[in-house]
Design a protein around this motif. Structure first.
Motif, PDB file in Angstrom:
ATOM      1  N   PHE A 116     -37.494  29.273  -1.883  1.00 38.74           N
ATOM      2  CA  PHE A 116     -38.381  30.300  -1.342  1.00 38.74           C
ATOM      3  C   PHE A 116     -39.389  30.766  -2.396  1.00 38.74           C
ATOM      4  CE2 PHE A 116     -39.479  34.761  -1.054  1.00 38.74           C
ATOM      5  CZ  PHE A 116     -40.185  34.761   0.138  1.00 38.74           C
ATOM      6  N   ARG A 117     -38.914  30.994  -3.609  1.00 39.93           N
ATOM      7  CA  ARG A 117     -39.786  31.505  -4.665  1.00 39.93           C
ATOM      8  C   ARG A 117     -40.929  30.548  -4.987  1.00 39.93           C
ATOM      9  NH1 ARG A 117     -34.406  33.240  -6.779  1.00 39.93           N
ATOM     10  NH2 ARG A 117     -34.427  35.513  -6.749  1.00 39.93           N
ATOM     11  N   PHE A 118     -40.640  29.261  -5.146  1.00 36.13           N
ATOM     12  CA  PHE A 118     -41.701  28.305  -5.467  1.00 36.13           C
ATOM     13  C   PHE A 118     -42.779  28.320  -4.396  1.00 36.13           C
ATOM     14  CE2 PHE A 118     -43.643  24.043  -5.425  1.00 36.13           C
ATOM     15  CZ  PHE A 118     -44.155  24.025  -6.706  1.00 36.13           C
ATOM     16  N   TRP A 119     -42.366  28.264  -3.165  1.00 33.00           N
ATOM     17  CA  TRP A 119     -43.323  28.274  -2.050  1.00 33.00           C
ATOM     18  C   TRP A 119     -44.142  29.569  -2.049  1.00 33.00           C
ATOM     19  CZ3 TRP A 119     -43.271  31.621   2.195  1.00 33.00           C
ATOM     20  CH2 TRP A 119     -44.255  31.340   3.156  1.00 33.00           C
ATOM     21  N   SER A 120     -43.486  30.706  -2.213  1.00 33.30           N
ATOM     22  CA  SER A 120     -44.206  31.982  -2.139  1.00 33.30           C
ATOM     23  C   SER A 120     -45.119  32.206  -3.344  1.00 33.30           C
ATOM     24  CB  SER A 120     -43.228  33.154  -1.990  1.00 33.30           C
ATOM     25  OG  SER A 120     -42.432  33.317  -3.147  1.00 33.30           O
ATOM     26  N   TYR A 121     -44.737  31.744  -4.523  1.00 36.19           N
ATOM     27  CA  TYR A 121     -45.613  31.880  -5.689  1.00 36.19           C
ATOM     28  C   TYR A 121     -46.903  31.100  -5.478  1.00 36.19           C
ATOM     29  CZ  TYR A 121     -41.409  33.386  -8.293  1.00 36.19           C
ATOM     30  OH  TYR A 121     -40.280  34.010  -8.728  1.00 36.19           O
ATOM     31  N   ARG A 122     -46.765  29.851  -5.028  1.00 34.82           N
ATOM     32  CA  ARG A 122     -47.949  29.006  -4.797  1.00 34.82           C
ATOM     33  C   ARG A 122     -48.820  29.563  -3.683  1.00 34.82           C
ATOM     34  NH1 ARG A 122     -48.477  23.977  -3.467  1.00 34.82           N
ATOM     35  NH2 ARG A 122     -49.759  23.380  -5.218  1.00 34.82           N
ATOM     36  N   THR A 123     -48.200  30.161  -2.681  1.00 34.74           N
ATOM     37  CA  THR A 123     -48.928  30.632  -1.511  1.00 34.74           C
ATOM     38  C   THR A 123     -49.599  31.977  -1.742  1.00 34.74           C
ATOM     39  OG1 THR A 123     -47.353  29.453  -0.100  1.00 34.74           O
ATOM     40  CG2 THR A 123     -48.707  31.146   0.950  1.00 34.74           C
ATOM     41  N   TRP A 124     -48.884  32.934  -2.310  1.00 32.05           N
ATOM     42  CA  TRP A 124     -49.394  34.305  -2.387  1.00 32.05           C
ATOM     43  C   TRP A 124     -49.612  34.851  -3.785  1.00 32.05           C
ATOM     44  CZ3 TRP A 124     -44.984  34.507   1.331  1.00 32.05           C
ATOM     45  CH2 TRP A 124     -45.425  34.307   2.640  1.00 32.05           C
ATOM     46  N   VAL A 125     -48.705  34.589  -4.707  1.00 30.79           N
ATOM     47  CA  VAL A 125     -48.780  35.229  -6.021  1.00 30.79           C
ATOM     48  C   VAL A 125     -49.859  34.596  -6.897  1.00 30.79           C
ATOM     49  CG1 VAL A 125     -47.507  35.898  -8.091  1.00 30.79           C
ATOM     50  CG2 VAL A 125     -46.339  35.846  -5.877  1.00 30.79           C
ATOM     51  N   PHE A 126     -49.836  33.265  -7.001  1.00 29.33           N
ATOM     52  CA  PHE A 126     -50.794  32.533  -7.828  1.00 29.33           C
ATOM     53  C   PHE A 126     -51.529  31.531  -6.939  1.00 29.33           C
ATOM     54  CE2 PHE A 126     -46.937  33.345 -10.480  1.00 29.33           C
ATOM     55  CZ  PHE A 126     -47.458  34.345 -11.282  1.00 29.33           C
ATOM     56  N   ARG A 163     -51.560  43.053  -9.414  1.00 26.70           N
ATOM     57  CA  ARG A 163     -51.334  42.430  -8.113  1.00 26.70           C
ATOM     58  C   ARG A 163     -50.289  41.332  -8.204  1.00 26.70           C
ATOM     59  NH1 ARG A 163     -52.170  37.784  -6.064  1.00 26.70           N
ATOM     60  NH2 ARG A 163     -52.439  37.461  -3.847  1.00 26.70           N
ATOM     61  N   GLU A 164     -50.447  40.442  -9.200  1.00 27.86           N
ATOM     62  CA  GLU A 164     -49.516  39.335  -9.370  1.00 27.86           C
ATOM     63  C   GLU A 164     -48.107  39.834  -9.683  1.00 27.86           C
ATOM     64  OE1 GLU A 164     -52.979  36.340 -11.047  1.00 27.86           O
ATOM     65  OE2 GLU A 164     -51.430  37.056 -12.424  1.00 27.86           O
ATOM     66  N   TYR A 165     -48.019  40.835 -10.531  1.00 22.30           N
ATOM     67  CA  TYR A 165     -46.718  41.392 -10.920  1.00 22.30           C
ATOM     68  C   TYR A 165     -46.002  41.985  -9.711  1.00 22.30           C
ATOM     69  CZ  TYR A 165     -43.481  43.771 -14.133  1.00 22.30           C
ATOM     70  OH  TYR A 165     -42.377  44.186 -14.813  1.00 22.30           O
ATOM     71  N   VAL A 166     -46.721  42.770  -8.915  1.00 23.57           N
ATOM     72  CA  VAL A 166     -46.117  43.392  -7.729  1.00 23.57           C
ATOM     73  C   VAL A 166     -45.678  42.326  -6.730  1.00 23.57           C
ATOM     74  CG1 VAL A 166     -46.606  44.832  -5.702  1.00 23.57           C
ATOM     75  CG2 VAL A 166     -47.259  45.622  -7.984  1.00 23.57           C
ATOM     76  N   LEU A 167     -46.570  41.380  -6.422  1.00 19.17           N
ATOM     77  CA  LEU A 167     -46.203  40.320  -5.483  1.00 19.17           C
ATOM     78  C   LEU A 167     -45.056  39.462  -6.001  1.00 19.17           C
ATOM     79  CD1 LEU A 167     -49.602  39.030  -4.037  1.00 19.17           C
ATOM     80  CD2 LEU A 167     -47.764  40.226  -2.834  1.00 19.17           C
ATOM     81  N   MET A 214     -41.620  39.033  -3.977  1.00 19.81           N
ATOM     82  CA  MET A 214     -41.092  37.718  -3.583  1.00 19.81           C
ATOM     83  C   MET A 214     -39.728  37.482  -4.211  1.00 19.81           C
ATOM     84  SD  MET A 214     -43.314  36.636  -1.493  1.00 19.81           S
ATOM     85  CE  MET A 214     -43.786  38.312  -1.121  1.00 19.81           C
ATOM     86  N   ASN A 215     -39.536  37.974  -5.429  1.00 17.75           N
ATOM     87  CA  ASN A 215     -38.223  37.864  -6.045  1.00 17.75           C
ATOM     88  C   ASN A 215     -37.208  38.775  -5.370  1.00 17.75           C
ATOM     89  OD1 ASN A 215     -37.659  36.089  -8.473  1.00 17.75           O
ATOM     90  ND2 ASN A 215     -39.779  36.693  -8.723  1.00 17.75           N
ATOM     91  N   GLY A 216     -37.696  39.873  -4.801  1.00 17.65           N
ATOM     92  CA  GLY A 216     -36.800  40.733  -4.017  1.00 17.65           C
ATOM     93  C   GLY A 216     -36.247  39.984  -2.819  1.00 17.65           C
ATOM     94  N   VAL A 217     -37.100  39.222  -2.160  1.00 16.52           N
ATOM     95  CA  VAL A 217     -36.638  38.406  -1.035  1.00 16.52           C
ATOM     96  C   VAL A 217     -35.670  37.336  -1.546  1.00 16.52           C
ATOM     97  CG1 VAL A 217     -37.347  36.800   0.785  1.00 16.52           C
ATOM     98  CG2 VAL A 217     -38.725  38.839   0.315  1.00 16.52           C
ATOM     99  N   GLY A 218     -36.019  36.705  -2.668  1.00 17.54           N
ATOM    100  CA  GLY A 218     -35.118  35.716  -3.268  1.00 17.54           C
ATOM    101  C   GLY A 218     -33.781  36.335  -3.648  1.00 17.54           C
TER     102      GLY A 218
END
Length: 160
Positions: free
Chosen positions: A129-139, A79-83, A87-91
């Motif tokens: 974007f990545r920092f925000w999305s990692y904290r919010t959804w990935v981890f 799950r974490e790897y895919v998300l 998120m990196n795709g958006v970045g």
């Protein structure tokens, strides 16, 4: 007052510092591989940028999962790897968009313009974007992912 602010945000400051360190290592990987693809292998502009970013993303995932956000909830490697990659795709779209804008709209081409547009401006905006999305959804925080556990912010202050 400053002490209270520091205590309140110390966990966030540590995450930002670790994220920055992992990002710096990944950035060096991204710069080196992107320029290798462009200069040595003759890869087209956008493809070279994308491939360099993919290489850096693997480095960033490992560093962020096991160090930056290691104290947060574990929601499954797959799950974490895919998300993380989504998120990196958006970045990456943000980064490549900056490169495209510089080249196609502003007409700025050449190694310096490419590196400023893709590797400075694009990486900077993409990193926010990545920092925000990692904290919010990935981890996510432990309390958001695992009901009944202590929130990550309440973890002992001795953690680094």
């Amino acid at each position: 007052m400053l002490r209270a602010l520091y205590q309140r945000f110390s966990h966030l400051l540590r995450e930002v510092a670790k994220f920055g360190t992992v990002g710096a290592v990944a950035y060096v990987v991204q710069l080196a591989t992107t320029n290798l693809f462009w200069s040595v292998l003759g890869t087209p502009l956008l493809a070279g940028q994308a491939l360099g970013t993919v290489c850096a993303t693997v480095v960033a995932f490992l560093g962020n999962r096991y160090w930056t956000f290691g104290h947060r909830a574990r929601t499954g490697l797959a799950r974490e790897y895919v998300l993380f990659f989504l998120m990196n795709g958006v970045g990456l779209l943000i980064q490549v968009g900056c490169l495209w804008f510089s080249d196609a709209v502003l007409g700025l081409d050449g190694p310096l313009a490419r590196n400023i547009a893709g590797n400075v401006v694009g990486v900077g905006l993409g990193s926010l974007f990545r920092f925000w999305s990692y904290r919010t959804w990935v981890f996510p925080a432990r309390d958001a992912a695992e009901p009944g556990t202590a929130p990550a912010a309440e973890a002992p202050a001795s953690r680094a």
